[in-house]
Write a protein that holds these residues in place. Structure first.
Motif, PDB file in Angstrom:
ATOM      1  N   SER A  30       0.824  -1.210   0.000  1.00 17.58           N
ATOM      2  CA  SER A  30       0.000   0.000   0.000  1.00 17.58           C
ATOM      3  C   SER A  30       0.857   1.259   0.000  1.00 17.58           C
ATOM      4  N   ASP A  57       0.443   3.594   2.083  1.00 17.18           N
ATOM      5  CA  ASP A  57       0.754   3.829   3.493  1.00 17.18           C
ATOM      6  C   ASP A  57       2.054   3.144   3.890  1.00 17.18           C
ATOM      7  N   GLU A  58       2.264   1.905   3.411  1.00 11.62           N
ATOM      8  CA  GLU A  58       3.501   1.181   3.729  1.00 11.62           C
ATOM      9  C   GLU A  58       4.711   1.867   3.112  1.00 11.62           C
ATOM     10  N   ALA A 118       4.951   5.047   2.358  1.00 11.77           N
ATOM     11  CA  ALA A 118       5.166   6.298   3.096  1.00 11.77           C
ATOM     12  C   ALA A 118       5.870   6.035   4.422  1.00 11.77           C
ATOM     13  N   SER A 119       5.415   4.993   5.131  1.00  7.01           N
ATOM     14  CA  SER A 119       6.003   4.668   6.429  1.00  7.01           C
ATOM     15  C   SER A 119       7.465   4.273   6.281  1.00  7.01           C
ATOM     16  N   ALA A 120       7.762   3.451   5.281  1.00 10.48           N
ATOM     17  CA  ALA A 120       9.142   3.004   5.063  1.00 10.48           C
ATOM     18  C   ALA A 120      10.049   4.160   4.666  1.00 10.48           C
ATOM     19  N   GLY A 166       9.527   7.225   5.725  1.00 14.20           N
ATOM     20  CA  GLY A 166       9.546   8.186   6.814  1.00 14.20           C
ATOM     21  C   GLY A 166       8.836   9.486   6.497  1.00 14.20           C
ATOM     22  N   SER A 179       4.734  11.270   5.151  1.00 13.02           N
ATOM     23  CA  SER A 179       3.292  11.084   5.238  1.00 13.02           C
ATOM     24  C   SER A 179       2.734  10.592   3.909  1.00 13.02           C
ATOM     25  N   ARG A 180       1.558   9.980   3.972  1.00 13.52           N
ATOM     26  CA  ARG A 180       0.881   9.505   2.764  1.00 13.52           C
ATOM     27  C   ARG A 180       0.632  10.645   1.767  1.00 13.52           C
TER      28      ARG A 180
END
Length: 229
Positions: free
Chosen positions: A35, A37-38, A40-42, A44, A46-47
């Protein structure tokens, strides 16, 4: 004691970072399962910031695919030194290195993924196939191949793709054996074609001349003789 300050990435730097992160995730799981979201998280961030650089996952996937395609195409580049069989074997090892490292993404690309069927994806896949085709011709020192040789090489490239996909499905055959087998396949297909076509025989004869007995093509001949005896 000093406090580290995070440097703000420029637009192109951030795009390249996101492509790298996406490619790493796509190498671990099918792109359909990853996704935004994943990603973006990886990375660092925001979406919404991901969407600032890429309008959607499809465009990010295509950008990651472009980088992977360039990487894969470069793996077919080999110095024109030593016997042809040994060169091809080194190419196959690098090809399987790529397949091994990017298994889910490679499989999704060939079998069906978020960008499969798009003009961008098809063009990238074709560019890799064309690069492989041109590299093989260059090692054979042939600029204008006979029609039968073009058919053989392009068919062999498809065979290499299919073999890699099947290998990923369980890795039931040792990788090193498949690498050698694919080199043998090209040699055998070319030899059979040459038996039917004098023009082809004339242009590919140098491919087999001077091949050492302990090289891939020498090994193929020994295996065929053992099979027939």
């Amino acid at each position: 004691m000093t406090t580290g300050v995070r440097r703000r990435l420029g637009v192109e730097e951030r795009r390249q970072q996101l492509i790298g992160v996406a490619l790493e995730l796509f190498s671990q799981r099918s792109p359909d399962e990853v996704s935004i979201d994943e990603i973006a998280s990886a990375a660092g961030i925001s979406r919404p910031l991901v969407y600032h650089y890429f309008p959607g996952k499809l465009s990010l996937y295509e950008a990651a695919l472009r980088r992977a395609a360039d990487d894969l195409a470069n793996r077919f580049t080999e110095p024109h030194e030593g016997p042809v069989g040994a060169r091809l074997l080194r190419v196959m090892r690098r090809f399987f290195d790529f397949v091994d490292q990017h298994g889910p993404g490679f499989s999704a690309l060939m079998r069906g993924g978020p960008a499969v069927g798009s003009s961008t994806t098809n063009a990238l896949i074709d560019s890799v196939r064309q690069a492989a085709y041109e590299q093989i011709l260059s090692h054979l020192e042939i600029e204008e191949p006979p029609a039968r040789l073009e058919l053989i090489i392009r068919s062999w490239i498809s065979l290499a793709e299919s073999t890699a996909l099947l290998w990923l499905d369980g890795r039931r055959v040792p990788r090193a054996e498949l690498e050698s087998q694919l080199v043998h396949d090209l040699g055998a297909l070319t030899a059979v074609g040459a038996a039917y076509d004098k023009e082809l025989a004339a242009v590919v004869r140098p491919m087999f001349e001077g091949e050492p007995a302990d090289g891939p093509f020498g090994d193929l001949v020994a295996r065929l003789i053992a099979l027939a005896s």
